[in-house]
Motif scaffolding. Sequence first.
Motif, PDB file in Angstrom:
ATOM      1  N   MET A 152     -20.040   7.340 -61.152  1.00 22.31           N
ATOM      2  CA  MET A 152     -19.407   6.919 -59.973  1.00 22.31           C
ATOM      3  C   MET A 152     -18.158   6.701 -59.899  1.00 22.31           C
ATOM      4  O   MET A 152     -16.811   6.473 -60.574  1.00 22.31           O
ATOM      5  N   ASN A 177     -21.063  14.062 -50.098  1.00 20.78           N
ATOM      6  CA  ASN A 177     -21.288  12.957 -51.844  1.00 20.78           C
ATOM      7  C   ASN A 177     -22.452  11.440 -50.458  1.00 20.78           C
ATOM      8  O   ASN A 177     -21.538  12.083 -49.223  1.00 20.78           O
ATOM      9  N   GLN A 211     -21.823   4.895 -52.164  1.00 27.02           N
ATOM     10  CA  GLN A 211     -22.443   4.125 -53.716  1.00 27.02           C
ATOM     11  C   GLN A 211     -22.241   2.835 -53.331  1.00 27.02           C
ATOM     12  O   GLN A 211     -23.242   1.572 -53.532  1.00 27.02           O
ATOM     13  N   LYS A 212     -20.549   2.634 -53.047  1.00 29.96           N
ATOM     14  CA  LYS A 212     -20.135   1.000 -52.896  1.00 29.96           C
ATOM     15  C   LYS A 212     -18.698   1.000 -52.607  1.00 29.96           C
ATOM     16  O   LYS A 212     -18.440   2.750 -53.161  1.00 29.96           O
ATOM     17  N   VAL A 244     -23.366   2.005 -47.401  1.00 32.27           N
ATOM     18  CA  VAL A 244     -23.634   2.445 -49.259  1.00 32.27           C
ATOM     19  C   VAL A 244     -25.032   3.488 -48.629  1.00 32.27           C
ATOM     20  O   VAL A 244     -25.794   2.966 -47.496  1.00 32.27           O
TER      21      VAL A 244
END
Length: 70
Positions: free
Chosen positions: A1, A13, A16-17, A35
Amino acid sequence: MMPLTLAGIAEANIIQKICGKPEVKKHLENLGFVVGGTITVISVLGGSLIVNVKEARVAVSKEMAQKIMI
């Protein structure tokens, strides 16, 4: 990450967070940064990133982009 600021240009991309205070997270969510969503950096202009998210182009500051982890 890694933070969005380290992403390559024209590279798709997955988010993720999203870090930061609840109001920052909510603001980014309202702009389409969620997310699991796909994000592509289009260009970097004067420290701001132009990104393609949810079929829209959005400009985000470098500080904001640091809070988006891919």
